[in-house]
Design an enzyme around this catalytic site. Structure first.
Site, PDB file in Angstrom:
ATOM      1  N   ASP A  28       1.461   0.075  12.079  1.00 16.54           N
ATOM      2  CA  ASP A  28       1.212  -0.923  11.032  1.00 16.54           C
ATOM      3  C   ASP A  28       1.961  -2.211  11.364  1.00 16.54           C
ATOM      4  O   ASP A  28       2.519  -2.864  10.502  1.00 16.54           O
ATOM      5  CB  ASP A  28       1.656  -0.380   9.675  1.00 16.54           C
ATOM      6  CG  ASP A  28       1.045  -1.166   8.516  1.00 16.54           C
ATOM      7  OD1 ASP A  28       1.572  -1.049   7.391  1.00 16.54           O
ATOM      8  OD2 ASP A  28       0.069  -1.910   8.725  1.00 16.54           O
ATOM      9  N   GLY A  88       0.789  -1.217   0.000  1.00 18.41           N
ATOM     10  CA  GLY A  88       0.000   0.000   0.000  1.00 18.41           C
ATOM     11  C   GLY A  88       0.818   1.262   0.000  1.00 18.41           C
ATOM     12  O   GLY A  88       0.303   2.329  -0.291  1.00 18.41           O
ATOM     13  N   ASN A 105       5.502  -7.330   8.403  1.00 16.58           N
ATOM     14  CA  ASN A 105       6.470  -6.262   8.641  1.00 16.58           C
ATOM     15  C   ASN A 105       7.531  -6.666   9.656  1.00 16.58           C
ATOM     16  O   ASN A 105       8.211  -5.824  10.227  1.00 16.58           O
ATOM     17  CB  ASN A 105       5.755  -4.993   9.142  1.00 16.58           C
ATOM     18  CG  ASN A 105       5.230  -4.152   7.996  1.00 16.58           C
ATOM     19  OD1 ASN A 105       5.682  -4.283   6.862  1.00 16.58           O
ATOM     20  ND2 ASN A 105       4.274  -3.289   8.292  1.00 16.58           N
TER      21      ASN A 105
END
Length: 922
Positions: A135, A23, A140
């Protein structure tokens, strides 16, 4: 996106394959050709790249995010300009993500907790600096084969969000936007890991990261997401209304871990764990004993019995409440550390060099040695302050001493003077030279084997404490220059700890260990600096705040970690012990610990002014001032253009950029903007271009040039491992005079031929002291500079370019920061008290240079000019007719000529505090 970057060259980076997309943009693997390392380059979304306000905030946020210098956080190296907009350059982390690992099934409980503790450590380090991830998710987080964790994309959600409402598509995978938000396009995080407040579009704080941490821990233990649905809407609905299926947690999940996950996933954030440090505390009890210290079965059984009883005998949440209490409540101890402040008298103040350690404590803690002198960093000497005395005393034979350190028996003090390593008895007497260092002071350690290891520009060297010829301890390839500094010998002098970092990038410092007999090296701390071993079995070390905020930049924290001196390895996770220590633009922290565990340190924010708002003023020869209308800024030096209509300004604030003040129009504008440090600007002879030095190319500052009106792109002129500070240019614009250090030299003066393709430095003046400044006379035949070769800074003139033909002393009682009048008949400089002084000069019939008697022009002391690492820059300038001087004034609300006096904080029995907060494991 506008096509792939693969196979292209962007700045210093050769871009390889695309390794991811999401994104926020696309990610490529690239090779940093300058620093010879792999990096990750992220292209930002088109809607980000086309939004000027968003880009400006992103640049500011990226500077803050770059401060997260932590072993569990993927580092942000910088921002580069690309064809499609800014490119984010980050540490490249190879290997699978935690999502890839979970895809194969649940993770064993012990392994999951080890991973979770590292994630918690990363979050704690970020939260301490006010940075929220926003996030956090398995995709991640990377976990290598050894179990080491790296958290990626820290804080980028915040950095990339738009500042105002506006239409825009939502990226549903992997990062999405909440349909509840009124501002379309705000990046909030993957739906399954969003906190309820994120999903509802409410204020986000660190408790949202704690929610995501709970989601990740649940998923590691179960192999499934805590919240899921057929689409984004269903997933968000589950986050807001549903509870995880707690029955999916493994039956052998420890009770307090089960409770920890539940408390992380409280939908009401007021009921949720409020600090990730609590989670880390709770997880401490689940890890097995450190290697080499095996726990007995009875110990393990006892520990589990206690935990089970605690869980069964109290209400739900009691263990978490206990953890919060334990983090805040003091633990009774037999020995209570005692803190007090030592305020040196005004006549013998603590003098902070800026990048050295300026104090040392005796092994038994009975006295402190500190550096004292005037603010101009001249006439420095060492003082001895006994703990049972009120006044310090001068330690004879230590004039211009730097970086003191004390022998293990407390009888001698070692120190540096210019290019020499010396020692002197604490009882007094003549100082003794031990060795030539061939470089500036970078730290030394006196071992219990009677040897001293010290740092040079070429690596570490070893010499007997009785003196002699130094031997090589470490070297490095000239193709990959490193710095090896701050040596620390472990007890027995078998192993040596030291700080290493590439080029001048001390924010990438690591702590290494060297076995002296074999030359075997190993990394002890992949991120950290200035380490000291304590007899309690702990290692203390520093972590510098790399914030772009100038008020925060020169601060560091002191951390502690368990350490096995036999295996030379750290054990477990580290803990912040002390915040806000004084640190300069180097990896040296201003702290010292005795063998018995007493601490002395210089707190941050003392002994000088950081980012102070100075002003500009015209001052005539009668001392009358006329203020310039330029707004107050952190001005460090000023240079008038050849026509006198513009002022070139070196500003040391958040941007560290070069600015230009238009005298006629009374406007202040930047030459250009860059996250790197732009320093020491001077005019090219035509007045149409500006020459300065910058770290924007990585490594030491090198030369750049650009049109003075800001048009065009800055052109890099030199590529060198040496730091280069330009001070003068020949009338034809061909030859630049610079000072700096490189190779085995100290700070010396060089010339660079810009028309020579290699543009290499040619030595001009190299003495045993520091040689600084270097400005050409209007006719180009003479060079004025200042040097400490005599032991005190003095101003000299030599013929140019044949500088060896003669040398004339200009100042008679100390002087720095010299310049020529425009008619060439006067030399101006600042005397030992920082006052503007004049000397009439001429050339005799036989061609000999002649100087008159110095006379003081002004009786007011203005800002001297920046002085860091001994790199003295001239802050003032003079008009063409010599009747007025452009001076930088200290803040109008603080008329003192000296910075506030620095204090030292002493903590007796500090080692007890470390043992209480970080006890050795059974």
């Amino acid at each position: 996106m506008s096509g792939s970057l693969s196979g292209r060259r962007v700045g210093n980076f050769d871009v390889g394959d695309r390794v991811g997309a999401g994104g926020m943009g696309e990610v490529y693997r690239a090779r940093d050709t300058r620093l010879n390392r792999d990096v990750a380059i992220k292209i930002l979304l088109p809607e980000v790249a086309g939004d000027a306000e968003r880009l400006a905030r992103f640049s500011r946020e990226a500077q803050l995010l770059a401060s997260l210098n932590h072993p569990q956080i993927a580092q942000i190296h910088g921002v580069e300009d690309g064809d499609t907009g800014p490119l984010l350059v980050m540490e490249f982390v190879d290997g699978p993500t935690l999502a890839d690992r979970i895809a194969t099934g649940p993770i064993a409980i012990d392994d999951a907790i080890r991973i979770a503790r590292q994630i918690a450590d990363a979050l704690e380090a970020a939260h301490e600096r006010g940075i929220i991830h926003r996030d956090l998710k398995p995709a991640n987080i990377k976990v290598n084969d050894d179990g080491a964790v790296k958290v990626l994309d820290f804080g980028l959600a915040k950095a990339l969000e738009p500042a105002a409402a506006g239409p825009g598509p939502s990226a549903l995978s992997p990062t999405i936007t909440s349909p509840a938000m009124t501002q379309a396009g705000i990046i909030l995080g993957t739906a399954a890991y969003m906190s309820p407040e994120q999903a509802k579009g409410r204020v986000v704080d660190k408790r949202s990261d704690i929610w995501a941490f709970g989601c990740v821990l649940y998923e590691m233990l179960t192999g499934v997401r805590a919240f899921s649905g057929e689409d984004v809407t269903d997933t968000i609905a589950a986050v807001v209304r549903a509870d995880p299926d707690w029955s999916k947690l493994p039956e052998d999940t420890p009770t307090h871990i089960r409770l920890l996950v539940q408390r992380c996933l409280e939908k009401d954030r007021r009921s949720r764990i409020s600090d990730i440090g609590v989670a880390r505390f709770v997880m401490n009890e689940t890890l097995p004993p450190a290697a080499g210290r095996a726990a007995t079965p009875s110990t393990v059984a006892s520990r589990r019995t206690v935990l089970a009883a605690a869980a069964a005998g109290v209400l739900a949440g009691a263990l978490i409440a206990f953890a919060v209490w334990a983090l805040r409540a003091p633990t009774p101890t037999a020995v209570v550390p005692v803190r007090f402040t030592i305020s040196p008298p005004a006549a013998q103040p603590l003098l902070l060099q800026g990048n050295d350690r300026d104090l040392a404590i005796a092994p038994d803690g009975s006295f402190i040695v500190y550096r004292s002198g005037d603010v101009a960093q001249r006439r420095a000497q060492l003082m001895v302050r006994a703990m049972n005395e009120l006044e310090p005393r001068v330690l004879p034979g230590t004039t211009n001493a730097r970086f003191p350190f004390i022998s293990p028996d407390g009888r001698y003090v070692g120190f540096f003077v210019g290019p020499e390593l010396r020692k002197v008895a604490i009882s007094g007497g003549a100082a003794e030279m031990l060795a030539r260092t061939f470089g500036s002071a970078r730290g030394a350690s006196w071992g219990d084997d009677g040897s001293i290891i010290f740092s040079t520009l070429d690596g570490l060297r070893r010499v007997s404490a009785s003196g002699g010829e130094p031997t090589v301890v470490t070297t490095f390839s000239q193709d990959k220059p490193e710095q090896h500094v701050l040596p620390h010998l472990l007890p027995g002098a078998r192993w040596l700890l030291f700080t290493a970092f590439p080029g001048t990038d001390y924010l990438s410092a690591r702590v290494e260990a060297l076995e002296l007999a074999t030359g075997r090296r190993k990394t002890v701390l992949p991120s950290g600096q200035d380490a000291t071993y304590l007899a309690s079995g702990h290692l203390v070390y520093g972590m510098t705040n790399a914030s772009a905020d100038a008020e925060q930049r020169f601060r560091a924290s002191l951390r502690a970690v368990r350490f096995d001196p036999d295996r030379v390895e750290v054990i477990g996770e580290s803990l912040t012990i002390l915040e806000s220590l004084n640190v300069g633009a180097s990896p040296t922290l201003n702290y010292t610990v005795s063998a018995e565990g007493h601490l002395a340190f210089v707190p941050a924010g003392v002994g000088g002014r950081v980012n102070e708002q100075r002003t500009l003023a015209w001052v005539d020869r009668a001392g009358r001032e006329t203020a310039l209308a330029a707004p107050p800024r952190a001005y460090a030096m000023a240079r008038l253009s050849p026509d006198g209509m513009r002022v070139l300004l070196d500003t040391r604030d958040q941007g560290n950029d070069v600015w230009i003040w238009d005298v006629r129009r009374q406007t202040l504008s930047p030459l250009n903007r860059n996250p790197a440090q732009d320093l020491s600007p001077i005019w090219m002879p035509d007045g149409k271009r500006v020459l300065w030095t910058s770290t924007r190319g990585g490594g030491n500052p090198n030369l750049y040039v650009q049109a003075a009106d800001g048009t065009g792109s800055p052109e890099r002129l030199t590529t060198s491992t040496m730091n280069q500070f330009p001070t003068s240019v020949t009338a034809d614009g061909r030859t630049v005079v610079v000072f700096g250090s490189g190779g085995s030299t100290m700070i010396d003066i060089f010339t660079i031929d810009l028309q020579n393709g290699e543009r290499k430095e040619s030595p001009l003046i190299q003495t045993a002291g520091l040689d600084l400044g270097g400005e050409l006379s209007p006719d180009g035949k003479w060079l004025v500079y200042h040097s400490t070769e005599s032991g005190e800074a003095q101003v000299y003139v030599r013929p140019f370019p044949d500088v060896q033909r003669s040398r004339s002393l200009i100042s008679t009682a100390g002087g720095t920061r010299a310049m020529w009048s425009r008619n060439g008949r006067e030399v101006l400089y600042l005397d030992a008290d920082g006052l503007l002084t004049s000397v009439a000069v001429s050339v005799g019939p036989n061609g000999a240079f002649e100087a008159g008697v110095p006379r003081k022009l002004l009786n007011t002391r203005y800002f001297l000019g920046v002085s860091a690492l001994g790199l003295d820059l001239r802050g003032y300038d003079a008009t063409a007719d010599g009747e007025r001087f452009l001076m930088i004034k200290n803040p109008v609300d603080d008329n003192r000529s000296e910075p506030p006096l620095a204090n030292m904080v002493v903590v007796l029995d500090w080692i007890e505090e470390i043992k209480q907060r970080l006890p050795a494991r059974d």
